[in-house]
Design a protein around this motif. Structure first.
Motif, PDB file in Angstrom:
ATOM      1  N   VAL A  31      -7.005  -0.842   5.527  1.00  0.00           N
ATOM      2  CA  VAL A  31      -5.682  -0.877   6.197  1.00  0.00           C
ATOM      3  C   VAL A  31      -4.880  -2.031   6.051  1.00  0.00           C
ATOM      4  CG1 VAL A  31      -4.362  -0.242   8.245  1.00  0.00           C
ATOM      5  CG2 VAL A  31      -6.551   0.985   7.875  1.00  0.00           C
ATOM      6  N   ARG A  32      -5.391  -3.119   6.020  1.00  0.00           N
ATOM      7  CA  ARG A  32      -4.912  -4.713   6.069  1.00  0.00           C
ATOM      8  C   ARG A  32      -4.420  -4.878   4.787  1.00  0.00           C
ATOM      9  NH1 ARG A  32      -9.303  -6.345   9.424  1.00  0.00           N
ATOM     10  NH2 ARG A  32     -10.258  -7.420   7.579  1.00  0.00           N
ATOM     11  N   LEU A  33      -5.358  -4.535   3.786  1.00  0.00           N
ATOM     12  CA  LEU A  33      -5.063  -4.533   2.467  1.00  0.00           C
ATOM     13  C   LEU A  33      -3.544  -3.838   2.141  1.00  0.00           C
ATOM     14  CD1 LEU A  33      -5.203  -6.078  -0.420  1.00  0.00           C
ATOM     15  CD2 LEU A  33      -7.031  -4.323  -0.985  1.00  0.00           C
ATOM     16  N   ALA A  34      -3.627  -2.284   2.429  1.00  0.00           N
ATOM     17  CA  ALA A  34      -2.627  -1.738   2.227  1.00  0.00           C
ATOM     18  C   ALA A  34      -1.293  -2.217   3.039  1.00  0.00           C
ATOM     19  CB  ALA A  34      -2.840  -0.115   2.671  1.00  0.00           C
ATOM     20  N   ASP A  35      -1.526  -2.904   4.164  1.00  0.00           N
ATOM     21  CA  ASP A  35      -0.407  -3.217   4.626  1.00  0.00           C
ATOM     22  C   ASP A  35       0.446  -4.583   4.072  1.00  0.00           C
ATOM     23  OD1 ASP A  35       0.527  -2.026   7.028  1.00  0.00           O
ATOM     24  OD2 ASP A  35      -1.253  -3.121   8.156  1.00  0.00           O
ATOM     25  N   LEU A  36      -0.517  -5.168   3.419  1.00  0.00           N
ATOM     26  CA  LEU A  36      -0.058  -6.657   2.570  1.00  0.00           C
ATOM     27  C   LEU A  36       0.623  -6.102   1.239  1.00  0.00           C
ATOM     28  CD1 LEU A  36      -0.271  -9.619   2.461  1.00  0.00           C
ATOM     29  CD2 LEU A  36      -2.682  -9.460   1.524  1.00  0.00           C
ATOM     30  N   ILE A  37       0.073  -4.892   0.664  1.00  0.00           N
ATOM     31  CA  ILE A  37       0.714  -4.608  -0.593  1.00  0.00           C
ATOM     32  C   ILE A  37       2.037  -4.037  -0.399  1.00  0.00           C
ATOM     33  CG2 ILE A  37       0.301  -2.905  -2.373  1.00  0.00           C
ATOM     34  CD1 ILE A  37      -2.636  -3.253  -2.418  1.00  0.00           C
ATOM     35  N   CYS A  38       2.237  -3.272   0.860  1.00  0.00           N
ATOM     36  CA  CYS A  38       3.498  -2.763   1.061  1.00  0.00           C
ATOM     37  C   CYS A  38       4.351  -3.780   1.357  1.00  0.00           C
ATOM     38  CB  CYS A  38       3.281  -1.829   2.423  1.00  0.00           C
ATOM     39  SG  CYS A  38       2.512  -0.315   1.861  1.00  0.00           S
ATOM     40  N   SER A  39       3.753  -4.894   1.984  1.00  0.00           N
ATOM     41  CA  SER A  39       4.977  -6.104   2.569  1.00  0.00           C
ATOM     42  C   SER A  39       5.364  -6.759   1.309  1.00  0.00           C
ATOM     43  CB  SER A  39       4.157  -7.011   3.337  1.00  0.00           C
ATOM     44  OG  SER A  39       3.112  -7.845   2.908  1.00  0.00           O
ATOM     45  N   VAL A  40       4.833  -6.793   0.163  1.00  0.00           N
ATOM     46  CA  VAL A  40       5.128  -7.714  -1.123  1.00  0.00           C
ATOM     47  C   VAL A  40       5.732  -7.262  -2.310  1.00  0.00           C
ATOM     48  CG1 VAL A  40       3.732  -9.567  -0.406  1.00  0.00           C
ATOM     49  CG2 VAL A  40       2.727  -7.955  -2.058  1.00  0.00           C
ATOM     50  N   ALA A  41       5.270  -5.725  -2.368  1.00  0.00           N
ATOM     51  CA  ALA A  41       5.525  -5.046  -3.632  1.00  0.00           C
ATOM     52  C   ALA A  41       6.777  -4.140  -3.310  1.00  0.00           C
ATOM     53  CB  ALA A  41       4.423  -3.922  -4.045  1.00  0.00           C
ATOM     54  N   PRO A  42       7.949  -4.237  -4.113  1.00  0.00           N
ATOM     55  CA  PRO A  42       9.100  -3.730  -4.160  1.00  0.00           C
ATOM     56  C   PRO A  42       9.124  -2.125  -3.813  1.00  0.00           C
ATOM     57  CG  PRO A  42       9.340  -5.356  -5.505  1.00  0.00           C
ATOM     58  CD  PRO A  42       7.866  -5.265  -5.382  1.00  0.00           C
ATOM     59  N   GLY A  43       9.638  -1.347  -2.663  1.00  0.00           N
ATOM     60  CA  GLY A  43       9.543  -0.038  -2.636  1.00  0.00           C
ATOM     61  C   GLY A  43       8.500   0.540  -2.386  1.00  0.00           C
ATOM     62  N   VAL A  44       7.383  -0.191  -2.095  1.00  0.00           N
ATOM     63  CA  VAL A  44       6.031   0.612  -1.864  1.00  0.00           C
ATOM     64  C   VAL A  44       5.984   0.687  -0.244  1.00  0.00           C
ATOM     65  CG1 VAL A  44       3.654   0.262  -1.399  1.00  0.00           C
ATOM     66  CG2 VAL A  44       4.691  -0.368  -3.696  1.00  0.00           C
ATOM     67  N   CYS A  67      -5.184   1.055  -7.195  1.00  0.00           N
ATOM     68  CA  CYS A  67      -4.533   1.814  -6.200  1.00  0.00           C
ATOM     69  C   CYS A  67      -3.178   2.563  -6.716  1.00  0.00           C
ATOM     70  CB  CYS A  67      -4.187   1.236  -4.895  1.00  0.00           C
ATOM     71  SG  CYS A  67      -2.812  -0.274  -5.233  1.00  0.00           S
ATOM     72  N   VAL A  68      -3.024   3.572  -6.337  1.00  0.00           N
ATOM     73  CA  VAL A  68      -1.419   4.383  -6.568  1.00  0.00           C
ATOM     74  C   VAL A  68      -0.577   3.979  -5.196  1.00  0.00           C
ATOM     75  CG1 VAL A  68      -2.300   6.644  -5.830  1.00  0.00           C
ATOM     76  CG2 VAL A  68      -0.171   6.350  -7.421  1.00  0.00           C
ATOM     77  N   ALA A  69       0.679   3.647  -5.503  1.00  0.00           N
ATOM     78  CA  ALA A  69       1.426   3.290  -4.329  1.00  0.00           C
ATOM     79  C   ALA A  69       2.793   3.595  -4.651  1.00  0.00           C
ATOM     80  CB  ALA A  69       1.479   1.733  -4.190  1.00  0.00           C
ATOM     81  N   VAL A 114     -16.083  -4.487   0.582  1.00  0.00           N
ATOM     82  CA  VAL A 114     -16.043  -5.862  -0.288  1.00  0.00           C
ATOM     83  C   VAL A 114     -15.195  -6.138  -0.956  1.00  0.00           C
ATOM     84  CG1 VAL A 114     -17.747  -7.015  -1.659  1.00  0.00           C
ATOM     85  CG2 VAL A 114     -18.771  -5.437  -0.209  1.00  0.00           C
ATOM     86  N   ALA A 115     -14.595  -4.856  -1.950  1.00  0.00           N
ATOM     87  CA  ALA A 115     -13.573  -5.155  -2.600  1.00  0.00           C
ATOM     88  C   ALA A 115     -12.065  -5.261  -1.859  1.00  0.00           C
ATOM     89  CB  ALA A 115     -13.310  -3.894  -3.465  1.00  0.00           C
ATOM     90  N   MET A 116     -12.219  -4.673  -0.893  1.00  0.00           N
ATOM     91  CA  MET A 116     -11.113  -4.783   0.035  1.00  0.00           C
ATOM     92  C   MET A 116     -10.937  -6.293   0.659  1.00  0.00           C
ATOM     93  SD  MET A 116      -9.595  -1.833  -0.045  1.00  0.00           S
ATOM     94  CE  MET A 116     -10.202  -2.041  -1.590  1.00  0.00           C
ATOM     95  N   GLU A 117     -12.016  -6.804   1.127  1.00  0.00           N
ATOM     96  CA  GLU A 117     -12.086  -8.427   1.533  1.00  0.00           C
ATOM     97  C   GLU A 117     -11.435  -8.931   0.615  1.00  0.00           C
ATOM     98  OE1 GLU A 117     -12.003  -9.082   4.613  1.00  0.00           O
ATOM     99  OE2 GLU A 117     -12.872  -7.271   5.755  1.00  0.00           O
ATOM    100  N   ALA A 118     -12.188  -8.907  -0.747  1.00  0.00           N
ATOM    101  CA  ALA A 118     -11.745  -9.799  -1.921  1.00  0.00           C
ATOM    102  C   ALA A 118     -10.307  -9.719  -2.119  1.00  0.00           C
ATOM    103  CB  ALA A 118     -12.690  -9.468  -3.036  1.00  0.00           C
ATOM    104  N   GLY A 119      -9.846  -8.699  -2.115  1.00  0.00           N
ATOM    105  CA  GLY A 119      -8.353  -8.324  -2.025  1.00  0.00           C
ATOM    106  C   GLY A 119      -7.642  -8.932  -1.143  1.00  0.00           C
ATOM    107  N   LEU A 120      -7.983  -8.939  -0.083  1.00  0.00           N
ATOM    108  CA  LEU A 120      -7.219  -9.406   1.174  1.00  0.00           C
ATOM    109  C   LEU A 120      -7.043 -10.863   0.860  1.00  0.00           C
ATOM    110  CD1 LEU A 120      -8.330  -7.476   3.998  1.00  0.00           C
ATOM    111  CD2 LEU A 120      -6.168  -7.936   3.331  1.00  0.00           C
ATOM    112  N   ALA A 121      -8.151 -11.666   0.337  1.00  0.00           N
ATOM    113  CA  ALA A 121      -8.394 -12.893   0.245  1.00  0.00           C
ATOM    114  C   ALA A 121      -7.354 -13.471  -0.843  1.00  0.00           C
ATOM    115  CB  ALA A 121      -9.781 -13.635   0.159  1.00  0.00           C
ATOM    116  N   GLN A 122      -7.300 -12.646  -1.929  1.00  0.00           N
ATOM    117  CA  GLN A 122      -6.594 -13.035  -2.993  1.00  0.00           C
ATOM    118  C   GLN A 122      -5.150 -12.875  -3.055  1.00  0.00           C
ATOM    119  OE1 GLN A 122      -7.813 -13.648  -7.191  1.00  0.00           O
ATOM    120  NE2 GLN A 122      -6.712 -11.710  -7.739  1.00  0.00           N
ATOM    121  N   ILE A 123      -4.609 -11.718  -2.355  1.00  0.00           N
ATOM    122  CA  ILE A 123      -3.312 -11.288  -2.207  1.00  0.00           C
ATOM    123  C   ILE A 123      -2.725 -12.303  -0.945  1.00  0.00           C
ATOM    124  CG2 ILE A 123      -1.435  -9.703  -1.968  1.00  0.00           C
ATOM    125  CD1 ILE A 123      -3.377  -7.778  -3.196  1.00  0.00           C
ATOM    126  N   ARG A 124      -3.534 -12.689   0.093  1.00  0.00           N
ATOM    127  CA  ARG A 124      -3.031 -13.482   0.930  1.00  0.00           C
ATOM    128  C   ARG A 124      -2.837 -15.094   0.107  1.00  0.00           C
ATOM    129  NH1 ARG A 124      -7.196 -11.849   5.475  1.00  0.00           N
ATOM    130  NH2 ARG A 124      -6.015 -10.406   6.696  1.00  0.00           N
TER     131      ARG A 124
END
Length: 434
Positions: free
Chosen positions: A97-110, A279-281, A307-317
């Motif tokens: 959920v946190r990673l989806a929130d983060l992608i929505c916050s930085v990707a245009p139109g997502v 992901c599809v967004a 594991v992948a979600m936590e890695a992704g959170l760290a990377q995109i943050r």
């Protein structure tokens, strides 16, 4: 002098007895460059080491996601922490959920995100979703664009299909192939003609906004905006495949860079820090058609793996926090490297085209500008094979295909760039003297 790859050769010989072709992805095969593949053992920063102990400067970066280099401490710490709590639940976790929130916050139109386990799964889902939303069957893709190996997207694909010279769509039924219409990249007239030939039948246009699978080919002025307008005119969805460009050419990907928003977009392993993820967004009015909210079915036991979600959170943050520094720095490195490659080829008397955008680029062994698959395909693949082998022998790791990209990372230093250019001068000389 060629590096010793005896251990890799031995392992590859055994691999061919238990794995088709000896590799688990065709783009790892070295058959088109005339040698056996190299097997790798470990990686750190901008370097990788093979099982024979040879060290290489890595300009593949796991095909893009290692934008901070290998073994970034923040990503590794996040992974280690999650490993102590569990590797896989097959159930919801807060990190997705946190990673989806983060992608929505930085990707245009997502506005909504559905996690999957690979870029191929993401594009396959996006196509199914577009068909479900529109009630239409046909799709438009572009010759030389690669969107993974699902059936309807292997028609006129680039990447490994082009590298290995495999005929289009063996194993794909004629009925499936007939629903895929193929346009010419950077040619809006070819897209319009397909729409007009199948009125009210096209569900979507799917495009690499910057092609990375026939080599790097940027969209010409107005091309992406024209696709947006054509999709709106003919009632189709626009899908941007940002598996390569997402979070790499800009924090908001190609959509941010070119100011054109898609209805749906797809991302790959970069959103998992290199772990198998995608992901599809897109906009809520389309995404809400996915089950269980809607009737378009998609599922995956390992989707949203913690594991992948936590890695992704760290990377995109980290990407978001350092964007103002990182992306201009990568552009500076790109200017040095790809500009230097043009000069080195010219000094050696080798005719090349060097296409680059942001932190990705390709050296095409052709005198003609490369703007689509037809012009990319004119490249001298034998010349590339000589170039590749010379680079490998000097400890420079690039993709074993004329139709792939060089990837830069934050871990590459100015000294690494100069080492690449020095090796390239030797490689171009070997091409000139072959």
């Amino acid at each position: 002098m060629a590096l010793d790859h005896s251990r890799s050769t031995e392992v590859f010989g055994h691999a061919r007895t238990v794995i088709p072709g000896g590799v688990n992805s065709p783009v790892r095969a070295f058959s088109n460059v005339g040698i056996d593949p190299v097997f790798y053992d470990r990686a750190q920063g901008a370097q990788v080491w093979d099982i024979d102990g040879n060290a290489y400067l890595d300009f593949i970066c796991s095909w893009g996601p290692m934008i901070f280099g290998h073994g970034d401490p923040e990503i590794l710490d996040a992974v280690r922490c999650q490993l102590d709590r569990g590797v896989s639940f097959g159930a919801p976790c807060e990190a997705e959920v946190r990673l989806a929130d983060l992608i929505c916050s930085v990707a245009p139109g997502v506005e909504e995100v559905r996690m999957v386990s690979s870029g191929t799964e993401a594009t396959m889902t996006a196509i199914r979703l577009a068909r479900g939303c529109t009630g239409r069957d046909k799709i438009i893709k572009f010759q030389g664009n690669y969107h993974g190996h699902s059936d309807s997207l292997l028609v006129s694909a680039g990447s490994g299909v082009a590298t290995l010279g495999i005929p289009d769509t063996p194993g794909v039924t004629a009925a499936t192939a007939s629903d895929t219409m193929v346009a010419t990249y950077n040619n809006l007239d070819s897209v319009r003609s397909l729409f007009e030939a199948a009125p009210d039948q096209v569900a979507c246009v799917i495009v690499e906004p910057v092609s990375g699978n026939m080599g790097v080919v940027a969209p010409q002025e107005g091309f992406l905006r024209g696709l947006r307008d054509l999709c709106d005119q003919f009632g189709a969805l626009l899908i941007m495949d940002e598996v390569i460009t997402g979070f790499r050419v800009a924090l908001g990907g190609a959509q941010q860079l070119f100011g054109v928003s898609a209805d749906l977009c797809t991302y790959g392993k970069i959103i998992g820090g290199g772990f198998p993820v995608g992901c599809v967004a897109g906009r809520e009015r389309f995404m809400s058609n996915l089950a269980p909210a809607g009737s378009v079915y998609q599922a995956g036991t390992l989707s949203g793996n913690p594991v992948a979600m936590e890695a992704g959170l760290a990377q995109i943050r980290k990407l978001a926090r350092e964007a103002d520094r990182l992306y201009p720095q990568l552009q500076r490195k790109s200017d040095v490297l790809f500009g230097g490659l043009r000069d080195a080829a010219s000094q050696a008397g080798v005719q090349v085209q060097v296409n680059a955008l942001g932190s990705v680029g390709t050296v095409f062994f052709t005198p003609d500008p490369v703007v689509d698959w037809q012009t990319a395909a004119r490249s001298d693949r034998d010349a590339f094979a000589v170039y590749f082998r010379a680079m490998l022998d000097q400890g420079l790791l690039i993709a074993p295909s004329q139709f792939e990209a060089v990837f830069l990372s934050d871990a590459h230093t100015d000294q690494h760039l100069q080492a690449f250019l020095a090796a390239a001068r030797t490689a171009f000389a070997q091409v000139a003297n072959r």
